[in-house]
Design an enzyme around this catalytic site. Structure first.
Site, PDB file in Angstrom:
ATOM      1  N   LYS A 214      77.710  33.345  60.301  1.00  0.00           N
ATOM      2  CA  LYS A 214      77.422  31.981  59.844  1.00  0.00           C
ATOM      3  C   LYS A 214      78.745  31.249  59.691  1.00  0.00           C
ATOM      4  O   LYS A 214      79.500  31.486  58.757  1.00  0.00           O
ATOM      5  CB  LYS A 214      76.684  32.037  58.503  1.00  0.00           C
ATOM      6  CG  LYS A 214      75.784  30.858  58.220  1.00  0.00           C
ATOM      7  CD  LYS A 214      76.488  29.533  57.982  1.00  0.00           C
ATOM      8  CE  LYS A 214      77.064  29.368  56.613  1.00  0.00           C
ATOM      9  NZ  LYS A 214      77.759  28.068  56.438  1.00  0.00           N
ATOM     10  N   GLU A 288      87.024  38.399  51.119  1.00  0.00           N
ATOM     11  CA  GLU A 288      88.379  37.837  51.281  1.00  0.00           C
ATOM     12  C   GLU A 288      88.333  36.468  50.644  1.00  0.00           C
ATOM     13  O   GLU A 288      87.729  35.549  51.199  1.00  0.00           O
ATOM     14  CB  GLU A 288      88.726  37.698  52.767  1.00  0.00           C
ATOM     15  CG  GLU A 288      88.699  38.992  53.562  1.00  0.00           C
ATOM     16  CD  GLU A 288      89.934  39.837  53.368  1.00  0.00           C
ATOM     17  OE1 GLU A 288      90.871  39.402  52.671  1.00  0.00           O
ATOM     18  OE2 GLU A 288      89.941  40.949  53.919  1.00  0.00           O
ATOM     19  N   CYS A 322      94.251  30.352  52.680  1.00  0.00           N
ATOM     20  CA  CYS A 322      93.962  31.165  51.503  1.00  0.00           C
ATOM     21  C   CYS A 322      95.246  31.737  50.905  1.00  0.00           C
ATOM     22  O   CYS A 322      95.372  31.851  49.699  1.00  0.00           O
ATOM     23  CB  CYS A 322      93.008  32.281  51.851  1.00  0.00           C
ATOM     24  SG  CYS A 322      93.509  33.153  53.331  1.00  0.00           S
ATOM     25  N   GLU A 419      93.478  27.132  42.591  1.00  0.00           N
ATOM     26  CA  GLU A 419      93.703  26.947  44.023  1.00  0.00           C
ATOM     27  C   GLU A 419      93.281  25.527  44.408  1.00  0.00           C
ATOM     28  O   GLU A 419      92.162  25.107  44.115  1.00  0.00           O
ATOM     29  CB  GLU A 419      92.862  27.954  44.805  1.00  0.00           C
ATOM     30  CG  GLU A 419      93.075  27.831  46.292  1.00  0.00           C
ATOM     31  CD  GLU A 419      92.230  28.826  47.085  1.00  0.00           C
ATOM     32  OE1 GLU A 419      91.036  28.933  46.816  1.00  0.00           O
ATOM     33  OE2 GLU A 419      92.798  29.486  47.968  1.00  0.00           O
TER      34      GLU A 419
HETATM   35  P1  NAP Z   1      83.227  28.433  50.477  1.00  0.00           P
HETATM   36  O1  NAP Z   1      82.668  27.192  49.931  1.00  0.00           O
HETATM   37  O2  NAP Z   1      83.212  29.641  49.648  1.00  0.00           O
HETATM   38  O3  NAP Z   1      82.493  28.666  51.868  1.00  0.00           O
HETATM   39  C1  NAP Z   1      82.727  29.769  52.692  1.00  0.00           C
HETATM   40  C2  NAP Z   1      81.494  30.002  53.529  1.00  0.00           C
HETATM   41  O4  NAP Z   1      80.419  30.417  52.688  1.00  0.00           O
HETATM   42  C3  NAP Z   1      80.996  28.772  54.260  1.00  0.00           C
HETATM   43  O5  NAP Z   1      80.449  29.172  55.496  1.00  0.00           O
HETATM   44  C4  NAP Z   1      79.927  28.267  53.314  1.00  0.00           C
HETATM   45  O6  NAP Z   1      78.997  27.410  53.904  1.00  0.00           O
HETATM   46  C5  NAP Z   1      79.301  29.549  52.850  1.00  0.00           C
HETATM   47  N1  NAP Z   1      78.594  29.498  51.578  1.00  0.00           N
HETATM   48  C6  NAP Z   1      78.603  28.539  50.614  1.00  0.00           C
HETATM   49  N2  NAP Z   1      77.816  28.891  49.584  1.00  0.00           N
HETATM   50  C7  NAP Z   1      77.294  30.104  49.878  1.00  0.00           C
HETATM   51  C8  NAP Z   1      76.419  31.015  49.204  1.00  0.00           C
HETATM   52  N3  NAP Z   1      75.929  30.752  48.001  1.00  0.00           N
HETATM   53  N4  NAP Z   1      76.103  32.181  49.804  1.00  0.00           N
HETATM   54  C9  NAP Z   1      76.607  32.491  51.008  1.00  0.00           C
HETATM   55  N5  NAP Z   1      77.433  31.678  51.700  1.00  0.00           N
HETATM   56  C10 NAP Z   1      77.785  30.496  51.143  1.00  0.00           C
HETATM   57  O7  NAP Z   1      84.739  28.281  50.887  1.00  0.00           O
HETATM   58  P2  NAP Z   1      85.357  27.147  51.773  1.00  0.00           P
HETATM   59  O8  NAP Z   1      85.568  25.978  50.881  1.00  0.00           O
HETATM   60  O9  NAP Z   1      84.612  26.979  53.020  1.00  0.00           O
HETATM   61  O10 NAP Z   1      86.753  27.815  52.146  1.00  0.00           O
HETATM   62  C11 NAP Z   1      87.827  27.723  51.310  1.00  0.00           C
HETATM   63  C12 NAP Z   1      88.024  28.985  50.485  1.00  0.00           C
HETATM   64  O11 NAP Z   1      88.091  30.123  51.321  1.00  0.00           O
HETATM   65  C13 NAP Z   1      89.307  28.968  49.729  1.00  0.00           C
HETATM   66  O12 NAP Z   1      89.083  29.339  48.400  1.00  0.00           O
HETATM   67  C14 NAP Z   1      90.170  30.004  50.428  1.00  0.00           C
HETATM   68  O13 NAP Z   1      91.132  30.593  49.658  1.00  0.00           O
HETATM   69  C15 NAP Z   1      89.177  30.953  50.937  1.00  0.00           C
HETATM   70  N6  NAP Z   1      89.676  31.662  52.111  1.00  0.00           N
HETATM   71  C16 NAP Z   1      90.061  32.963  51.974  1.00  0.00           C
HETATM   72  C17 NAP Z   1      90.566  33.665  53.052  1.00  0.00           C
HETATM   73  C18 NAP Z   1      90.980  35.099  52.903  1.00  0.00           C
HETATM   74  O14 NAP Z   1      91.153  35.769  53.912  1.00  0.00           O
HETATM   75  N7  NAP Z   1      91.135  35.624  51.723  1.00  0.00           N
HETATM   76  C19 NAP Z   1      90.661  33.053  54.295  1.00  0.00           C
HETATM   77  C20 NAP Z   1      90.251  31.723  54.411  1.00  0.00           C
HETATM   78  C21 NAP Z   1      89.752  31.047  53.302  1.00  0.00           C
HETATM   79  P3  NAP Z   1      79.390  25.843  53.950  1.00  0.00           P
HETATM   80  O15 NAP Z   1      80.279  25.685  55.081  1.00  0.00           O
HETATM   81  O16 NAP Z   1      78.153  25.104  54.168  1.00  0.00           O
HETATM   82  O17 NAP Z   1      79.992  25.505  52.628  1.00  0.00           O
END
Ligand code: NAP
Ligand code: MG
Length: 509
Positions: A214, A288, A322, A419
């Site tokens: 997804k 992650e 991240c 963050e």
């Molecule tokens: P996010 O809101 O957590 O979304 C990540 C993914 O999860 C998206 O595909 C999102 O869909 C989906 N999602 C949202 N709510 C969900 C739920 N309840 N159950 C399952 N999936 C759900 O994060 P983001 O804002 O897209 O990305 C930024 C974050 O990712 C930052 O905090 C960053 O640090 C972290 N990150 C970490 C790494 C690592 O390797 N550690 C790498 C990249 C990013 P939608 O697109 O519709 O919201």
């Protein structure tokens, strides 16, 4: 005259190659693009222009169910293929990603706002590298883990197959059995869309699993282009299924009872919800998550090099990283020099059109993310930090934030603790190495860290005390498919990349 001699003929610029995109994308399920069950679509836009690029299917529970069933059906045949045959498909995917690198890079920059220089030189080559790297493991899984083992596929009944008889007719009792986990539900964020897809799919496929992926709502296009690659290379139907949609679609993937393993990259907040949702189900989980990584500059460092590293650390991909080095700790004796040079360098960064290859900082990924960043900037100001932002304009449409920093930040300030996921840096100082370590570790996160010093002995002494999955020494944001990546504390658990990245995609019998 000169022109006719052909000496001014240049290769096409990367942004000159436009990807062929459809107006509308369905889900990719069972080897074909299909209409969503409820007939709903959403739009993905270009955050630099606010123009609609394409319509994309909104995934319902019925779509996720269909995708998980397709993955389940494909599992026995895919997992029982000889590793060398699975590898051929993954190598084909890797080669096709390379061949289409320009189209993929342009699509990535259009859909997500990142500079073409980054999608061209970082995202796409690294994505290809991940597929190449894991293709290489597909027929060597018996050697991948300490103690070795015998890799076997999964049968129609969902249980690992019995290892084959040895040439002498005896069962190979001395080997433990290594088998795929099964159907993997993989949910990825918008900051490195294609690269995160390759991090998830590469090891899963090499280890004989099937997948439901997804992508993030704002950046689904390169995953859908990847689906076209899967069609082209004739990856068996159902081995990878891509269901697009927002958070609810992600939740449906994660919670589906037919999923055996969940791999999530995204925010700590959603990661915690997922951990709650699947607790007690027996599903395997890797997370992650977010970070607030420190970049520590000692007085004996090469200052110009460290300033470049700070810029790389926080302004790369607009700070949507991240492991961004979002907290900088500078030794007091050189703080004035570092900050002055940093501001001068920030003033030189070109902010604007992501498709211009001279651009250093592109568009913020979405209107929602821009307002989050602006809220943090206001909070940083109210907390008393001295705010400084590089001058210059930004395009009239789209979402933009010029690189900025806060000086004199207190450890309790919001911009030092949370963050932000944007081009906002918190600069703090320290006097002694012990203080640097204590302040760097004073965070709920533990993803990465950077250390800048001229002394090799000091590097290793400091690195061993830092709570971070990755410590970069006199460099920052360096990635390689052979090198594991992952966090401590609230940055998650499990490793991606390297042989370590295979571990969560197998079970040991
Ligand atoms: P996010 O809101 O957590 O979304 C990540 C993914 O999860 C998206 O595909 C999102 O869909 C989906 N999602 C949202 N709510 C969900 C739920 N309840 N159950 C399952 N999936 C759900 O994060 P983001 O804002 O897209 O990305 C930024 C974050 O990712 C930052 O905090 C960053 O640090 C972290 N990150 C970490 C790494 C690592 O390797 N550690 C790498 C990249 C990013 P939608 O697109 O519709 O919201
Ligand atoms: Mg988009």
């Amino acid at each position: 005259m000169i022109e006719s001699a052909g000496i001014f003929e240049y290769a096409t610029a990367p942004e000159g190659v436009r990807p062929t995109l459809r107006d509308r994308y369905g889900h990719f399920i069972g080897g074909a693009f299909v209409e969503p069950a409820e007939g709903e679509y959403f739009r993905t836009i270009n955050p630099a222009t606010e123009e609609v690029i394409a319509e994309v299917a909104e995934g319902s529970k019925a779509d996720v169910d269909r995708a998980v069933n397709a993955a389940r059906e494909a599992l026995p045949a895919w997992s029982a293929l000889p590793g060398v045959e699975r590898a051929k498909y993954i190598y084909r995917i890797a080669r096709r990603v390379q061949e289409l690198s320009r189209e993929l890079a342009v699509a990535e920059s259009m859909d997500g706002g990142k500079p073409i220089r980054e999608s061209r030189d970082v995202d796409v080559p690294l994505a290809a590298q991940h597929f190449f790297y894991y293709a290489g493991w597909a027929d060597k899984l018996g050697y991948a883990f300490a103690g070795g083992g015998k890799f076997v596929g999964i049968g129609e009944d969902g249980a690992p197959l019995t290892p084959a008889l040895s040439p002498g007719g005896e069962r190979e009792q001395r080997h433990r059995v290594i088998s795929p986990v099964g159907v993997c539900g993989q949910v990825i964020p918008w900051n490195f869309p294609l690269l995160m897809a390759s991090w998830k799919l590469g090891p899963a496929l090499a280890a004989g699993n099937t997948c439901v992926l997804k992508p993030a709502e704002t950046t689904p296009l390169t995953a859908l282009m990847l689906a076209e690659i899967f069609e082209e290379v004739e990856l068996p139907a159902g081995v990878v299924n891509i269901v697009t949609g927002a958070g609810a679609t992600g939740a449906a993937v994660v919670e589906h009872p037919g999923v055996n393993k969940v791999a999530f990259t995204g925010s700590t907040e959603v990661g915690k919800k997922i951990a709650h949702a699947i607790a007690g189900t027996g599903k395997k989980l890797t997370l992650e998550l977010g970070g607030k990584s420190p970049n520590i500059v000692f007085e004996d460092a090469s200052i110009d090099q460290a300033v470049e590293g700070i810029v790389q650390g926080i302004y790369f991909n607009q700070g949507h990283v991240c492991c961004a080095g979002s907290r900088v700790f500078v030794q007091e004796s050189v703080a004035g020099e570092v900050i002055a040079k940093l501001k001068r360098r920030m003033g030189e960064l070109r902010v604007g059109d992501p498709l211009d290859k001279n651009t250093d900082v592109g568009a913020i990924n979405s209107a929602a993310q821009l307002s989050t960043i602006e809220r943090y900037i206001d909070a940083g100001k109210s907390d008393g930090g001295a705010f400084w932002q590089a001058g210059g304009g930004v395009p009239s449409s789209g979402y933009w934030c010029r690189p900025c920093l806060f000086e004199g930040v207190q450890p309790s300030a919001v911009v030092a603790r949370e963050e932000i996921f944007g081009p906002v840096l918190a600069v703090m100082t320290f006097r002694t190495p012990a203080e640097a370590i204590q302040r760097a570790n004073n965070t709920p996160y533990g993803l990465a860290a950077g250390v800048w010093t001229d002394k090799g002995s000091k590097i290793f002494e400091i690195a061993k005390w830092l709570d971070a999955g990755v410590v970069w020494l006199n460099t920052y944001n360096k990635f390689d498919a052979a090198s594991p990546f992952g966090g401590f504390k609230e940055s998650g658990f499990g490793r991606e990349g390297g042989v370590h990245g295979l571990r969560s995609y197998v079970t040991f019998g």
